[in-house]
Design an enzyme around this catalytic site. Structure first.
Site, PDB file in Angstrom:
ATOM      1  CE  LYS A   1      -5.817   2.268  -1.225  1.00 31.75           C
ATOM      2  NZ  LYS A   1      -6.485   2.425   0.094  1.00 31.75           N
TER       3      LYS A   1
ATOM      4  CB  VAL B   1      -8.308  -0.080  -2.830  1.00 27.96           C
ATOM      5  CG1 VAL B   1      -8.735  -0.065  -1.365  1.00 27.96           C
ATOM      6  CG2 VAL B   1      -7.510  -1.342  -3.141  1.00 27.96           C
TER       7      VAL B   1
ATOM      8  CE1 TYR C   1      -3.010   3.090   0.613  1.00 30.70           C
ATOM      9  CE2 TYR C   1      -3.540   2.216   2.786  1.00 30.70           C
ATOM     10  CZ  TYR C   1      -3.717   3.160   1.797  1.00 30.70           C
ATOM     11  OH  TYR C   1      -4.617   4.184   1.994  1.00 30.70           O
TER      12      TYR C   1
END
Length: 289
Positions: free
Chosen positions: A161, A201, A133
Site C-alpha cells: 500500500k 486501499v 504499508y
C-alpha cells in the site's frame, strides 16, 4: 494472492465508549453488498492505536466472520515491535484472515536494514501473505525503494500500500521489481493505476463503496473517461476527508449520511465547526447528501 480493485480501510464504530460490534457487522454487510474486493479492519482508518489488544482481535474476528469469504479480509496487524506484529498476525491467520497489512514501524524509526529484517520476520513467521504499508507521514520513516526490492525476494510478501503521496514512486518501484501496488490515497487512485497500481486501499469507500468499485473497474478495463468522470465527481470528498486527521472527517461524513454514530476515542475528537461545514458542502456537491 491476487490483489486488485477496491479495499475498504474500514472505520471502527463506537457507541458509549465501546466498540459497536453490531454496527461493525452492518458496515461489513454494506461493503460486501457493494461488491468491494476486500476489507481492511484495524488500520489507520480503524483507529487501531486506541483499541485494546482484545478489541483489535475481536474486530478482526467479527469482520472475517461477517464477510464469510465473500471478499478478502486483510487484517491490520502491524506494530512497532516485531514480536507483537508476529503475534497479532498469527491470531489473524487463526481466525481466517486472508492477508495482513503491515505498517512501517512507527516512532522508533528503524534503519532500512531494520525494516528489512522486521518485514522479513513477519512474513516468515506470521503465516499470512504480507502487504507492506508505506506511510511516512504517519510513521516518520519510508520504506526505501531498494528495501522494497530486497523484500520482493520473499514469496510471502505479496503487495504494498503506497501512501507516500508520490505517483512517480509507483513507477520507480515497478521499474525494479514485480510487486502489486495499491494506492493509499483516494485522490491518487486514477493516476497511480494509470502507471501500474492495481487498485486502492480506500477511505472514501466507507461512504461510497459501489462508486469506488466502479472507478477501479473502469481503470482495470482501460475505460479512462469513465474513471475520470468518477474521479472528478467525488474529488471534493477525496480532498475533504482529510480536512482534519483521518478518520475524523470520514466518520463525520458517515454520521451525516446516517451510517453510524459519530464517536471517537481521545486523542481524536470531533471536527471543528468550520471544517464540518466545509465537509458537508463537499458531500452535497458530490450528491451524497
Amino acid at each position: 494472492m491476487q490483489l486488485q480493485g477496491v479495499y475498504t480501510a474500514l472505520v471502527t464504530p463506537f457507541s458509549g465508549g465501546a466498540v459497536d460490534f453490531g454496527k461493525l457487522g452492518e458496515l461489513v454487510e454494506m461493503q460486501v453488498s457493494a461488491g468491494v474486493d476486500g476489507i481492511i479492519p484495524v488500520g489507520t482508518t480503524g483507529e487501531s492505536p486506541t483499541l485494546t489488544y482484545e478489541e483489535h482481535q475481536q474486530v478482526i474476528e467479527t469482520v472475517v466472520k461477517t464477510a464469510a469469504g465473500r471478499c478478502q479480509v486483510i487484517a491490520g496487524t502491524g506494530a512497532n515491535s516485531t514480536s507483537e506484529a508476529i503475534a497479532m498476525t498469527k491470531h489473524a491467520r487463526a481466525v481466517g484472515a486472508d492477508a495482513t497489512l503491515q505498517v512501517t514501524p512507527y516512532y522508533n524509526k528503524p534503519t532500512q536494514e531494520g525494516l528489512y529484517r522486521h518485514f522479513s520476520e513477519v512474513a516468515d513467521q506470521g503465516g499470512l501473505p504480507v502487504v507492506l504499508y508505506n506511510v511516512p507521514g504517519r510513521t516518520g520513516v519510508a520504506i526505501a525503494i531498494e528495501t522494497v526490492v530486497r523484500l520482493c525476494g520473499n514469496n510471502n510478501i505479496v503487495g504494498m500500500k503506497e501512501a507516500g503521496g508520490s505517483v512517480e514512486r509507483v513507477s520507480a518501484v515497478l521499474d525494479q521489481c514485480d510487486i502489486t501496488i495499491l494506492s493509499g490515497d483516494d485522490a491518487l487512485t486514477l493516476p497511480m493505476m494509470a502507471v501500474g497500481a492495481s487498485g486502492i486501499v480506500s477511505v472514501a469507500s466507507n461512504l461510497i463503496p459501489a462508486q469506488m468499485k466502479q472507478l477501479t473497474d473502469a481503470m482495470l478495463e482501460g475505460n479512462w473517461m469513465a474513471a475520470q468522470d468518477l474521479h472528478r465527481k467525488y474529488y471534493p470528498l477525496f480532498r475533504d476527508q482529510f480536512v482534519e486527521t483521518n478518520p475524523i472527517p470520514i466518520k463525520a461524513a458517515m454520521a451525516m449520511a446516517g451510517l453510524l454514530e459519530e464517536e471517537y476515542r481521545l486523542p481524536l475528537c470531533p471536527l471543528a465547526p468550520a471544517n464540518r461545514e466545509k465537509l458537508a458542502a463537499s458531500l452535497k456537491s458530490c450528491g451524497i447528501l
